[in-house]
Enzyme design. Structure first.
Site, PDB file in Angstrom:
ATOM      1  N   LEU A 111      -8.148   2.348  13.875  1.00  0.00           N
ATOM      2  CA  LEU A 111      -6.784   2.498  14.350  1.00  0.00           C
ATOM      3  C   LEU A 111      -5.878   2.921  13.197  1.00  0.00           C
ATOM      4  O   LEU A 111      -5.920   2.322  12.115  1.00  0.00           O
ATOM      5  CB  LEU A 111      -6.305   1.165  14.937  1.00  0.00           C
TER       6      LEU A 111
ATOM      7  N   ASP B  91       5.671   2.715  13.843  1.00  0.00           N
ATOM      8  CA  ASP B  91       4.475   3.063  13.067  1.00  0.00           C
ATOM      9  C   ASP B  91       3.952   4.424  13.509  1.00  0.00           C
ATOM     10  O   ASP B  91       2.743   4.673  13.530  1.00  0.00           O
ATOM     11  CB  ASP B  91       3.384   1.993  13.202  1.00  0.00           C
TER      12      ASP B  91
ATOM     13  N   ALA C 261      -6.921   2.305   7.480  1.00  0.00           N
ATOM     14  CA  ALA C 261      -7.146   3.740   7.341  1.00  0.00           C
ATOM     15  C   ALA C 261      -6.642   4.295   6.008  1.00  0.00           C
ATOM     16  O   ALA C 261      -6.734   5.501   5.770  1.00  0.00           O
ATOM     17  CB  ALA C 261      -6.459   4.472   8.490  1.00  0.00           C
ATOM     18  N   HIS C 262      -6.111   3.425   5.122  1.00  0.00           N
ATOM     19  CA  HIS C 262      -5.624   3.909   3.832  1.00  0.00           C
ATOM     20  C   HIS C 262      -6.800   4.308   2.946  1.00  0.00           C
ATOM     21  O   HIS C 262      -7.767   3.549   2.817  1.00  0.00           O
ATOM     22  CB  HIS C 262      -4.785   2.828   3.143  1.00  0.00           C
TER      23      HIS C 262
END
Length: 389
Positions: free
Chosen positions: A322, A289, A157-158
């Site tokens: 995710l 996280d 997701a970066h």
């Protein structure tokens, strides 16, 4: 960077009939009037001393006693992502530190995911300033930079637009004047075949963690030989274990000098794979996280320029990617026991002793402040509960 913490709650007390991670059989912990653990001794030990005035005795009847948790990968809480810190919202930091303390966490590394250099340095400046002044709540040990030196193919997701080449020049540009507050950098080692960056980061006393990477076992081993000592969220954003290509994770779990972080929410890694991992190596620690909605109900929340949807504590982009969790660190401890993956002692140690070992910090032992947790395992309900002493 130093920071004061809560004055230990336990002081001038003998805690007896305690189970302590890393110690065999029942123990007694002798805590002095300054709130420091003086001795940890087996029950029945004969010793001579003059009891101090007003000495208390707490019988914990076989419950477990540990230090508080340490979370080495947490991206935000109470609606604030650490990458979005500004002078206007910096007042949220003490609230987040207090929230984490109340959740059993003694210390943490605010984690900055991939974003612009401007955002990174603004957040580093605000966190460093807060850490130098704060006297209550969970202690900030420093910052974990998760990016921007990640493999495009494993960025998850970066945001791709902020990924950078892994060179010493780019690292210097990102760190600016704030290298001293950065304690961990997650990077993809294959982006620097010569290994110059890892050596440079180690010269700054920054722990190098491999992650968001396509590294082969040989590439990972080269990074470990150069001084990398950690892996970020094992199994996630890396090649899977394969019988002919063990990859980054295979190299890590067969190297006793490398510790792997893991997320035990049941979504990032299947419980069966966690069981395999825990059988394969002792060099593991739990992380949350957790994302900015930690402490908030499920729902849809902003995440940089995008949005995430949180369901049952798991956060995903609206396309299903995710992104993280919104579950506290100790939910992972409880999950490991619920799934029958390990015993109570190891589950507790994975969130308390193990992350301290990963950062070369003392585990529960004489000389440590008595910021203690009491854990109770109910054999009937098979539930683990905790409270601060």
């Amino acid at each position: 960077m130093t920071q004061a913490t809560h004055k230990p709650i336990a002081s001038n007390v003998d805690i007896i009939n305690a189970r302590v991670p890393g110690y065999q059989d029942l123990q007694m912990l002798l805590v002095n009037h300054e709130g420091v653990i003086e001795q940890i001794l087996p029950m029945g030990t004969v010793f001579k001393r003059i009891p101090p005035p007003d000495l208390q005795t707490w019988d914990v009847a076989g419950d477990w006693i540990s230090l508080g948790g340490v979370d080495l990968q947490i991206n935000g809480a109470l609606g604030l992502a650490f990458t979005e810190l500004t002078p206007e919202n910096a007042a949220m930091l003490p609230k987040i530190s207090q929230y984490l303390w109340d959740a059993g966490v003694d210390a943490y590394l605010p984690t900055l995911v991939t974003t612009s250099i401007e955002n990174i340095q603004r957040s580093l400046n605000i966190i460093a300033d807060f850490a130098s002044r704060s006297t209550t709540g969970a202690k900030i040990l420093g910052v974990h930079l998760e990016g921007p030196f990640l493999n495009y193919g494993k960025r998850g997701a970066h945001p791709a637009e902020y990924l950078l080449p892994l060179t010493i020049e780019e690292v210097k540009r990102v760190l600016g004047d704030y290298a001293s507050i950065v304690k961990i950098i997650t990077l993809a080692p294959e982006l620097d075949p010569g290994g110059e960056v890892i050596a440079y980061l180690r010269s700054l006393d920054i722990t190098v963690s491999l992650g968001h990477s396509q590294a082969t076992a040989d590439q990972a081993q080269q990074a470990f030989d150069l001084g990398a000592t950690m892996v970020t969220h094992a199994f996630n954003a890396m090649p899977p274990l394969h019988h002919r290509e063990p990859g980054l994770l295979g190299a890590a779990i067969t190297n006793s000098n490398v510790m792997c972080g893991l997320i035990a929410d049941g979504q990032h890694v299947a419980p069966t794979m966690l069981k395999i991992l825990l059988r394969a190596t002792q060099e593991l620690f739990l992380v949350s996280d957790a994302l900015a909605p930690l402490g908030l109900p499920d729902g849809i929340y902003p995440w940089d320029s995008r949005h995430i949807e949180v369901k049952n504590g798991t956060a995903r982009l609206l396309d299903g990617t995710l992104t993280g969790t919104t579950l506290p660190l100790f939910v992972g401890v409880q999950n490991l026991l619920k799934w029958g993956i390990c015993d109570v002692e190891r589950a507790i140690a994975l969130a308390t002793n193990a992350p301290r070992k990963a950062m070369n910090l003392p585990v529960i032992s004489p000389g440590q402040p008595a910021n203690l947790l009491r854990w109770h395992w109910d054999e009937t309900t098979k539930e683990l509960t905790w409270q601060r002493l």
